[in-house]
Design an enzyme around this catalytic site. Sequence first.
Site, short mmCIF file in Angstrom:
data_model
loop_
_atom_site.label_atom_id
_atom_site.label_comp_id
_atom_site.label_asym_id
_atom_site.label_seq_id
_atom_site.Cartn_x
_atom_site.Cartn_y
_atom_site.Cartn_z
N HIS A 71 0.87 -1.19 0.00
CA HIS A 71 0.00 0.00 0.00
C HIS A 71 0.90 1.23 0.00
CE1 HIS A 71 -3.72 -2.29 1.07
NE2 HIS A 71 -2.83 -3.11 1.61
N ARG A 73 -0.45 4.33 -0.72
CA ARG A 73 -1.32 5.41 -0.21
C ARG A 73 -1.46 6.63 -1.12
NH1 ARG A 73 -3.42 1.84 3.20
NH2 ARG A 73 -2.14 1.36 5.01
N ASP A 161 -8.86 -4.79 -1.91
CA ASP A 161 -8.13 -5.07 -0.67
C ASP A 161 -8.37 -4.01 0.42
OD1 ASP A 161 -6.19 -6.76 0.78
OD2 ASP A 161 -5.09 -4.88 0.86
N HIS A 188 -9.54 -9.97 -0.69
CA HIS A 188 -9.31 -9.80 0.75
C HIS A 188 -10.47 -10.56 1.39
CE1 HIS A 188 -8.71 -7.10 4.45
NE2 HIS A 188 -9.83 -7.75 4.69
N HIS A 241 -3.12 -12.42 1.56
CA HIS A 241 -2.77 -12.66 2.97
C HIS A 241 -3.59 -13.77 3.65
CE1 HIS A 241 -6.08 -9.81 3.22
NE2 HIS A 241 -5.31 -8.75 3.02
N ASN A 289 -4.83 -6.85 9.60
CA ASN A 289 -5.98 -7.59 9.10
C ASN A 289 -5.59 -8.36 7.84
OD1 ASN A 289 -8.49 -8.52 8.57
ND2 ASN A 289 -9.40 -6.56 7.99
N ASP A 316 2.13 -7.30 2.38
CA ASP A 316 0.99 -6.47 2.81
C ASP A 316 1.51 -5.25 3.56
OD1 ASP A 316 -1.51 -5.44 3.24
OD2 ASP A 316 -2.15 -6.95 4.69
N HIS A 320 0.98 3.31 8.27
CA HIS A 320 0.07 4.32 8.82
C HIS A 320 0.90 5.32 9.61
CE1 HIS A 320 -3.64 2.27 7.73
NE2 HIS A 320 -3.10 1.14 8.14
N PHE A 334 -5.93 -0.95 10.97
CA PHE A 334 -5.18 -2.19 10.74
C PHE A 334 -4.00 -1.91 9.81
CE2 PHE A 334 -9.52 -3.76 11.57
CZ PHE A 334 -9.27 -4.80 12.46
O1 DOR Z 1 -3.95 -4.68 7.88
C1 DOR Z 1 -4.35 -4.30 6.79
N1 DOR Z 1 -4.16 -3.04 6.37
N2 DOR Z 1 -5.01 -5.16 6.02
C2 DOR Z 1 -5.59 -4.78 4.87
O2 DOR Z 1 -6.13 -5.62 4.20
C3 DOR Z 1 -5.57 -3.35 4.46
C4 DOR Z 1 -4.41 -2.67 5.03
C5 DOR Z 1 -4.45 -1.16 4.88
O3 DOR Z 1 -4.81 -0.67 3.82
O4 DOR Z 1 -4.06 -0.49 5.81
#
Ligand code: DOR
Length: 445
Positions: A71, A73, A161, A188, A241, A289, A316, A320, A334
């Site tokens: 990701h 972002r 996802d 997902h 995942h 997740n 994955d 954040h 998550f």
């Molecule tokens: O932990 C996760 N974070 N699982 C996901 O499927 C999405 C991801 C996110 O975009 O932060």
Amino acid sequence: MADGNKKAAAERSWRITGALILDPFTGREGQGTVWVEAGRVVERPSGAFPEETVEASGLWLIPRLTDIHVHFRSPGQEWKEDLRSGSMAAAAGGFTVVATMPNTDPVVDIPALVAWQRLEAERLGLVRVWPIGAISVGLQGKALADLWAMQEAGAVGFSDDGRPVADSRLMRAALSYSRSLTGPIIQHAEDPGLFAGASMHEGSVSHRMGIPGAPAEAESVMVWRDVQLAALTGGRLHIAHLSAPGSLEALAWAKRRGLQVTAEATPHHLLLTDEAVAEWGYDAVTKVNPPLRPAAMREALVEAVREGLVEVIASDHAPHHADEKGRPYTEAPFGISGLETSLGAVLTALVHGGLLSPLEAMRRMTAFPHRLLGQAYPGLVPGAPADLTLVDPFHEWTVDPGRFYSKGKNTPLAGARLRGRAVATMVDGCWVMREGEVIDPCADN
Ligand code: DOR
């Protein structure tokens, strides 16, 4: 912007010598020399360019290390990560290719955004970024996005996802559509009702800590539904995942029937259990997740990767901001950062753990991901783009998120000792990382 580095690469010959070459694309395994000239692998240098030797004794040389689940972002949430910081994290982790998930803001559900991500990443000149387009418009799970048009713009697969495709009718349509696409439908897998309100795996640890959990079946009931839809449609399904034992049974069922179903596992699910949630207290650094599972489930997943039932390992990488992850456990998002620990975690758990040979472990991060995305790469043969990673398999190091290139410093592997890491990454014949330092693509090297 990337001209300095690229131009230098176009006018150089590199002789990389002494490394153990592990090429899962061709099956080649042995000591040797690789020549790179003007961005490509060559049989012999032409003599037209200055030659430099890279002494790589004791290292492994791996082509096209690929992470098909990250990701970045961008667009829209650049405070968490952007294409530049994400690409730098990938280069630092040894990856030459990453596939980016579309749960951005706006969602990558139209060809223009796919093309923009590709062009922007090329402009940065670090690693190859292969966008994954959304399955449904706006990730809303209602109307199918224009998958074909996104593929034309460069999408290598399709996923909602972060959110499951809950509507079976929509999933059926997507899987039917995938028969005429190159890339798979990436699910997902999560039953929204069973997962509702959960922040971790439901079991003795969640009960002890008083954190709402969801059972492993929240994942596996969806995987069972999806493999049946793959059978109904003949479509191409990839399970992101995968973490639950019931999902492994569904996958085995699908494979026995010869269905086009594949799956990936993350390094954190291979290495950690839900006990990590207790060890970290209520720090959301363990909140991911699907959630970390109990030991027996982790062991079943490791075994599935070892035997090849689960054929791909993907991080994955879900960065954040510290403020977001600093919220109370049940309110934090998550996701954990994984690009800069993935290789070390895999080598530590699977190779040094004696479960997989180096070539087999690397197959799950190179040739298999290419195959499932339908993307060709010939391996280290003359004419191939020179995308390669030098790995020190025995280097022991402590994970320090403060040193990550990723903006996301959230990982439950912080402080862990890992064995093995990338020491240099080359993309298109251009070094994008050496000795742990990502190279500014603007610089003349
Ligand atoms: O932990 C996760 N974070 N699982 C996901 O499927 C999405 C991801 C996110 O975009 O932060």
